[in-house]
Every structure is written in structure tokens, then in C-alpha cells.
Scaffold this motif. Structure first.
Motif, PDB file in Angstrom:
ATOM      1  N   CYS A  22       2.675  11.817  10.089  1.00  0.00           N
ATOM      2  CA  CYS A  22       1.585  10.804   9.513  1.00  0.00           C
ATOM      3  C   CYS A  22       1.872   9.679  10.374  1.00  0.00           C
ATOM      4  N   TRP A  36       4.102  11.052   0.908  1.00  0.00           N
ATOM      5  CA  TRP A  36       3.415  12.224   1.050  1.00  0.00           C
ATOM      6  C   TRP A  36       3.084  12.760  -0.594  1.00  0.00           C
ATOM      7  N   ARG A  45      -3.411  16.079  -7.893  1.00  0.00           N
ATOM      8  CA  ARG A  45      -2.747  15.314  -6.668  1.00  0.00           C
ATOM      9  C   ARG A  45      -1.360  15.008  -7.326  1.00  0.00           C
ATOM     10  N   ARG A  50       8.625  10.162  -0.536  1.00  0.00           N
ATOM     11  CA  ARG A  50       8.481   8.805  -0.157  1.00  0.00           C
ATOM     12  C   ARG A  50       9.772   8.256   0.725  1.00  0.00           C
ATOM     13  N   TYR A  98      -1.482  14.761   1.912  1.00  0.00           N
ATOM     14  CA  TYR A  98      -1.773  13.683   2.021  1.00  0.00           C
ATOM     15  C   TYR A  98      -0.774  12.411   2.254  1.00  0.00           C
ATOM     16  N   CYS A  99      -0.961  11.864   3.134  1.00  0.00           N
ATOM     17  CA  CYS A  99      -0.115  10.465   3.369  1.00  0.00           C
ATOM     18  C   CYS A  99      -0.687   9.277   2.645  1.00  0.00           C
ATOM     19  N   ASN A 100       0.166   8.561   2.277  1.00  0.00           N
ATOM     20  CA  ASN A 100      -0.245   7.350   1.425  1.00  0.00           C
ATOM     21  C   ASN A 100       0.353   6.197   1.747  1.00  0.00           C
ATOM     22  N   ASP A 102       0.305   2.263   0.022  1.00  0.00           N
ATOM     23  CA  ASP A 102      -0.400   1.171  -0.599  1.00  0.00           C
ATOM     24  C   ASP A 102      -1.702   1.798  -1.387  1.00  0.00           C
ATOM     25  N   ARG A 103      -2.570   1.253  -1.110  1.00  0.00           N
ATOM     26  CA  ARG A 103      -3.789   2.095  -1.877  1.00  0.00           C
ATOM     27  C   ARG A 103      -4.806   2.921  -0.792  1.00  0.00           C
ATOM     28  N   ASP A 104      -4.129   2.987   0.680  1.00  0.00           N
ATOM     29  CA  ASP A 104      -4.577   3.597   1.742  1.00  0.00           C
ATOM     30  C   ASP A 104      -4.285   5.071   1.856  1.00  0.00           C
ATOM     31  N   TRP A 105      -5.163   6.155   2.065  1.00  0.00           N
ATOM     32  CA  TRP A 105      -4.774   7.287   1.986  1.00  0.00           C
ATOM     33  C   TRP A 105      -5.359   8.118   3.409  1.00  0.00           C
TER      34      TRP A 105
END
Length: 115
Positions: A22, A36, A45, A50, A98-100, A102-105
Motif C-alpha cells: 500500500c 488493511w 468489510r 493496522r 483494501y488499504c485505509n 483515516d477516511r481514505d481508502w
């Protein structure tokens, strides 16, 4: 805002390994938590792992019970990249990962484990 790009997914037999990457960009990352998550067809999900760092030093890594002892999360500060090393893969690990931050993916990367 953080931009996240995942890679490294693919098809592997049960018992095999994959390493997901990522790459984060968009701002400086002296302190951040990147996680993740995964989503299998028809399921919600779920959290996988993390990693958190402060002032450039890794301070914490957490794992879901289902992956403890098999997956390892790590980071390369020079590249602002977080890795998920997945060993002893099982068919139930099949999902989009998925990588995350804060509020972003990120857009996700498919992992398929055949039995």
C-alpha cells in the motif's frame, strides 16, 4: 487527504504466500495509522491488520484473530509504503483487500486462494 494504492494481489494455492503493498501519498507522514481491511463476496468489510507510527517510529501493530500468526504488517518509511505479508493462506482469506488511512481508502486488490 491521503491517496492510497494497493498492489500485490493474485491467485495462490492454499498454504501459499502473498505480499500486498500500500503506497501512501498526498501529505507528510511523520505520524499515521494505516490499516488493511478485506471484503469477501456477500460479506461486510472486516478489519485485518493496522500499523501506527508517531514521529517516524512504529508504535503499534494490531491483527484480527483470524490472521494472527499468519499475516505480518510492516512499513518502509522511506517509501511511505505499508506491506501485508500473508503466509499459510486459506481459501477463507479470499477477498478484496483494501488499504485505509483515516477516511481514505484505496481501490482494493483481489486475493484468491484456491483449495
Amino acid at each position: 487527504q491521503v491517496q492510497l494504492v494497493e498492489s500485490g494481489g493474485g491467485l495462490v494455492q492454499a498454504g501459499g504466500s502473498l505480499r500486498l503493498s500500500c503506497v501512501a501519498s498526498g501529505r507528510t507522514f511523520g505520524s499515521l495509522t494505516i490499516g488493511w481491511f478485506r471484503q469477501a463476496p456477500g460479506k461486510e468489510r472486516e478489519f485485518v491488520a493496522r500499523i501506527s507510527w508517531r514521529s517516524g517510529i512504529t508504535v503499534r501493530a494490531d491483527y484480527a484473530d483470524s490472521v494472527k500468526g499468519r499475516f505480518t504488517i510492516s512499513r518502509d518509511n522511506r517509501k511511505t509504503t505499508v506491506y501485508l505479508q500473508m503466509n499459510s493462506l486459506k481459501p477463507e482469506d479470499t477477498a478484496v483487500y483494501y488499504c485505509n488511512a483515516d477516511r481514505d481508502w484505496g481501490q482494493g486488490t483481489q486475493v484468491t486462494v484456491s483449495s
